[in-house]
Design a protein around this motif. Structure first.
Motif, mmCIF file in Angstrom:
data_model
loop_
_atom_site.group_PDB
_atom_site.id
_atom_site.type_symbol
_atom_site.label_atom_id
_atom_site.label_comp_id
_atom_site.label_asym_id
_atom_site.label_seq_id
_atom_site.Cartn_x
_atom_site.Cartn_y
_atom_site.Cartn_z
ATOM 1 N N ILE A 97 0.820 -1.030 -0.076
ATOM 2 C CA ILE A 97 -0.501 -0.292 -0.586
ATOM 3 C C ILE A 97 1.004 1.519 -0.143
ATOM 4 O O ILE A 97 1.571 1.440 0.935
ATOM 5 C CB ILE A 97 -1.178 0.361 1.286
ATOM 6 C CG1 ILE A 97 -1.983 -0.920 1.590
ATOM 7 C CG2 ILE A 97 -1.525 1.399 1.444
ATOM 8 C CD1 ILE A 97 -2.896 -1.569 2.511
ATOM 9 N N VAL A 98 0.829 2.320 -0.721
ATOM 10 C CA VAL A 98 1.326 3.638 -1.417
ATOM 11 C C VAL A 98 0.248 4.461 -0.828
ATOM 12 O O VAL A 98 -0.336 4.625 -1.028
ATOM 13 C CB VAL A 98 2.461 3.295 -2.526
ATOM 14 C CG1 VAL A 98 2.673 4.518 -2.364
ATOM 15 C CG2 VAL A 98 2.530 2.334 -3.081
ATOM 16 N N GLU A 99 0.732 5.290 0.162
ATOM 17 C CA GLU A 99 0.072 6.768 0.763
ATOM 18 C C GLU A 99 0.027 7.332 0.209
ATOM 19 O O GLU A 99 -0.010 8.944 0.354
ATOM 20 C CB GLU A 99 0.142 6.378 1.580
ATOM 21 C CG GLU A 99 -0.849 5.249 2.514
ATOM 22 C CD GLU A 99 -0.465 4.949 4.612
ATOM 23 O OE1 GLU A 99 -0.496 6.761 4.952
ATOM 24 O OE2 GLU A 99 -0.696 4.467 4.343
ATOM 25 N N ASP A 100 1.229 8.236 -0.461
ATOM 26 C CA ASP A 100 1.824 9.556 -1.097
ATOM 27 C C ASP A 100 1.977 9.742 -1.908
ATOM 28 O O ASP A 100 2.864 8.470 -2.785
ATOM 29 C CB ASP A 100 2.836 9.985 -0.182
ATOM 30 C CG ASP A 100 4.464 9.648 -0.116
ATOM 31 O OD1 ASP A 100 4.851 10.146 -1.250
ATOM 32 O OD2 ASP A 100 4.517 9.103 0.482
ATOM 33 N N PHE A 115 -1.686 0.996 -8.556
ATOM 34 C CA PHE A 115 -3.210 1.497 -9.164
ATOM 35 C C PHE A 115 -3.334 2.230 -7.976
ATOM 36 O O PHE A 115 -3.256 2.433 -7.385
ATOM 37 C CB PHE A 115 -3.854 0.078 -9.029
ATOM 38 C CG PHE A 115 -4.096 -0.731 -10.251
ATOM 39 C CD1 PHE A 115 -4.854 -0.600 -11.106
ATOM 40 C CD2 PHE A 115 -3.063 -2.207 -9.824
ATOM 41 C CE1 PHE A 115 -5.349 -1.594 -12.623
ATOM 42 C CE2 PHE A 115 -3.373 -2.912 -10.793
ATOM 43 C CZ PHE A 115 -4.443 -2.966 -11.598
ATOM 44 N N LEU A 116 -4.313 2.939 -9.156
ATOM 45 C CA LEU A 116 -5.525 4.359 -8.227
ATOM 46 C C LEU A 116 -6.512 4.034 -7.888
ATOM 47 O O LEU A 116 -6.578 4.558 -9.690
ATOM 48 C CB LEU A 116 -4.404 5.574 -8.449
ATOM 49 C CG LEU A 116 -3.120 6.176 -7.915
ATOM 50 C CD1 LEU A 116 -2.357 6.012 -9.143
ATOM 51 C CD2 LEU A 116 -2.709 8.052 -7.387
ATOM 52 N N ILE A 117 -7.149 4.601 -7.227
ATOM 53 C CA ILE A 117 -8.265 3.815 -7.755
ATOM 54 C C ILE A 117 -9.385 5.440 -6.825
ATOM 55 O O ILE A 117 -9.074 6.510 -5.907
ATOM 56 C CB ILE A 117 -8.859 3.140 -6.244
ATOM 57 C CG1 ILE A 117 -7.943 1.842 -6.528
ATOM 58 C CG2 ILE A 117 -10.159 2.307 -6.828
ATOM 59 C CD1 ILE A 117 -8.099 0.641 -5.402
ATOM 60 N N ASP A 118 -10.692 5.931 -7.668
ATOM 61 C CA ASP A 118 -11.219 7.205 -6.983
ATOM 62 C C ASP A 118 -12.382 6.681 -5.867
ATOM 63 O O ASP A 118 -12.410 5.949 -6.185
ATOM 64 C CB ASP A 118 -12.535 7.215 -8.652
ATOM 65 C CG ASP A 118 -12.737 8.477 -8.447
ATOM 66 O OD1 ASP A 118 -12.673 9.547 -7.327
ATOM 67 O OD2 ASP A 118 -14.169 8.815 -8.723
ATOM 68 N N GLY A 119 -12.009 7.339 -5.352
ATOM 69 C CA GLY A 119 -11.972 7.500 -3.980
ATOM 70 C C GLY A 119 -11.228 7.035 -2.797
ATOM 71 O O GLY A 119 -11.805 7.376 -1.076
ATOM 72 N N GLU A 120 -9.809 6.622 -2.869
ATOM 73 C CA GLU A 120 -9.641 6.257 -2.515
ATOM 74 C C GLU A 120 -7.960 7.317 -2.165
ATOM 75 O O GLU A 120 -7.618 7.469 -3.270
ATOM 76 C CB GLU A 120 -8.749 4.877 -2.391
ATOM 77 C CG GLU A 120 -10.462 3.420 -2.635
ATOM 78 C CD GLU A 120 -10.462 3.461 -1.593
ATOM 79 O OE1 GLU A 120 -9.921 3.852 -0.434
ATOM 80 O OE2 GLU A 120 -11.945 2.903 -1.075
ATOM 81 N N THR A 121 -7.548 6.895 -0.934
ATOM 82 C CA THR A 121 -6.192 8.173 -0.201
ATOM 83 C C THR A 121 -5.205 7.312 -0.428
ATOM 84 O O THR A 121 -4.343 7.453 0.299
ATOM 85 C CB THR A 121 -6.912 9.055 1.140
ATOM 86 O OG1 THR A 121 -7.213 7.810 2.109
ATOM 87 C CG2 THR A 121 -8.073 10.091 0.715
ATOM 88 N N LYS A 122 -4.900 5.987 -0.621
ATOM 89 C CA LYS A 122 -4.335 5.121 -0.928
ATOM 90 C C LYS A 122 -3.769 4.168 -2.274
ATOM 91 O O LYS A 122 -4.756 4.378 -2.776
ATOM 92 C CB LYS A 122 -4.312 4.493 0.026
ATOM 93 C CG LYS A 122 -4.307 4.381 1.342
ATOM 94 C CD LYS A 122 -4.393 3.712 2.641
ATOM 95 C CE LYS A 122 -4.644 3.832 3.891
ATOM 96 N NZ LYS A 122 -4.877 2.619 5.128
#
Length: 491
Positions: A97-100, A115-122
């Motif tokens: 998991i990547v947070e920044d 992968f980046l997902i709409d609505g997610e901050t990770k």
């Protein structure tokens, strides 16, 4: 992971996918670089963005993950999306998991899929990367008659695997580090936790932390210069090896190894002068044969340093020449003095060595033929060199080529040039002063607080016996004391 580079201000992954895409596309140059790709996708009613570098990602794994995600229903991603994907949907082992956004950029540039997902901050990083790599063939500089034929390559993960195959100790540590603000070069510090001196491990880590540079274009050589300094001392502060068995032996002794990605050479620290004069071939034969080979190598190394300046000193001061050695004095004097003959021969030898490195293999024999005709025959016939100069320079060259460490052979060649210059200017006493200065240099040199001339200074008789003689394996019951290992017993 140690934070080696200056930390960039962290920017959290936004819940707005389009905002993340706008920032990453701009900073990664998605539409400017042909190999930097972003795929905008939709699974289970949610929008995804997939970032990867073409050539790093494994196509089959990426396709299988995407095919599996395409089967998702909306109900499966209504809550705890990241957790559900990791626990039930992304069937791959190396997931993080990547947070920044800075970590996202670093991950993408290193090779994993993100992968980046709409609505997610990770974001989800999937390490499904592969690097172009050659096979682990035997290294040219450390060939043996008998023994393993595998060698380190430019891909670091292969190198650590080759080492673990030989050292299956649960205490073997491979600590990951990144160095270089722009290159973000991967480095691994390797040691056996209950054997290596913890102060030595901490010292090496601290030196890596002190590195502030934008990149490591020359890989391990840049790391050596930045860690050890002493750039005007020609002698190598670390030993390089491309053989996994040699690396394993030093790990078991208590050394700390440094692996640098993109380099097939592993750095062994700390080392002394005598680490550079040993070769794996000595341990692949019977002890008595190993002693014979080792002493031949010692003689060759001494000849590569002292033979030509000593002979020139005796020729320039014939009163010091032993009677049984008088036949080596040239019968006739040439227009060019002995000193300049020796200097020209040294320069010619260095040029031939350089040419051999840059000459393609099919032309190598042609280069040797040219060297033999021009230097060995024509130069003598026209009176440029005496036969004795060619003979002694050739013996010194053989000693240089017989030196196991390429870095040590270059350092010895520079020392030989310095001795020739001092001898040419001050005669026999200049040679003696040069030898003393050379020994003082070796005595005063330290590698990571380890005396370079150990076990001669400080003197350790037991260690010196193991240096001079290739002892049987059962005699090596103790690890080198100079390393201050936690566990000094090998049995």
């Amino acid at each position: 992971m140690l934070d080696i580079v200056e930390a960039s201000p962290k920017r959290a992954v936004s819940a707005d996918l389009q905002q993340n895409i706008a920032i990453l596309n701009q900073e990664l140059g998605v539409k400017k670089s042909f190999d930097m790709l972003c795929r905008e996708l939709e699974y289970g009613g949610k929008k995804f963005a997939l970032y990867f570098v073409d050539g790093f990602a494994k196509d089959d794994i990426m396709n299988r993950i995407m095919e599996h995600l395409a089967l998702l229903d909306k109900e499966m991603l209504t809550s705890d999306t990241i957790k559900k994907l990791l626990e039930t949907q992304v069937g791959y082992l190396e997931v993080e998991i990547v947070e920044d956004l800075e970590a996202v950029k670093t991950a993408v540039l290193s090779g994993p899929l993100v992968f980046l997902i709409d609505g997610e901050t990770k974001a989800i990083s999937i390490d499904a990367r592969t690097y172009p790599a050659r096979g682990p063939a035997e290294p040219d500089l450390e060939r043996v008659v008998r023994g393993s034929r595998d060698g380190f390559v430019e891909t670091m993960i292969f190198n650590t695997s080759l080492t673990r195959r030989r050292v299956r100790d649960p205490g073997l540590r491979m600590e990951y580090v990144q160095v270089g603000k722009r290159s973000k070069t991967d480095i691994v510090v390797s040691y056996i936790e209950d054997v290596a001196n913890p102060d030595l491990v901490t010292l090496i880590k601290n030196k890596l932390q002190e590195i502030k540079i934008d990149g490591l274009p020359m890989a391990e050589k840049t790391v050596e210069e930045l860690m050890f300094g002493k750039n005007w001392n020609p002698y190598p502060m670390v030993r390089y090896t491309e053989r996994p068995d040699v690396a394993a032996v030093h790990l078991l002794e208590g050394h700390v190894l440094i692996y640098v990605d993109t380099s097939p050479s592993v750095m062994i620290t700390p080392t002394t002068f005598f680490h550079h004069v040993q070769h794996a071939e000595e341990f692949r034969q019977k002890p008595i044969s190993g002693v014979y080979v080792r002493w031949l190598r010692f003689l060759a190394i001494l000849c590569s340093i002292l033979l030509t300046p000593l002979w020139m000193a005796l020729v320039m001061n014939k009163s010091f020449m032993p009677s049984f050695f008088m036949f080596t004095i040239p019968e006739k004097s040439l227009a060019i003095t002995i000193f300049w003959q020796m200097m020209f021969a040294e320069i010619g030898l260095a040029l031939l060595r350089m040419a051999a490195i840059h000459t393609p293999n099919p032309l190598g024999s042609a280069l040797g033929l040219v060297a033999a005709l021009m230097v060995g025959q024509v130069a003598i016939e026209i009176g440029f060199f005496t036969r004795e100069v060619i003979l002694f320079t050739s013996i010194a060259a053989i000693g240089t080529f017989a030196t196991p460490s390429y870095e040590l052979s270059l350092a010895n060649q520079l020392v030989r040039l310095g001795l020739l210059v001092l001898t040419g200017i001050f005669g026999f006493y200049g040679f003696l002063v040069g030898v003393v200065l050379w020994l003082v240099l070796l005595v005063r040199t330290k590698s990571l607080d380890t005396p370079y001339f150990w076990p001669l200074l400080p003197f350790n008789w037991n260690a010196l016996v193991h240096v001079l003689f290739r002892s049987p394996v059962e005699w090596n019951s103790k690890r080198p004391k100079i390393l201050h290992p936690q566990d000094d017993t090998r049995k």
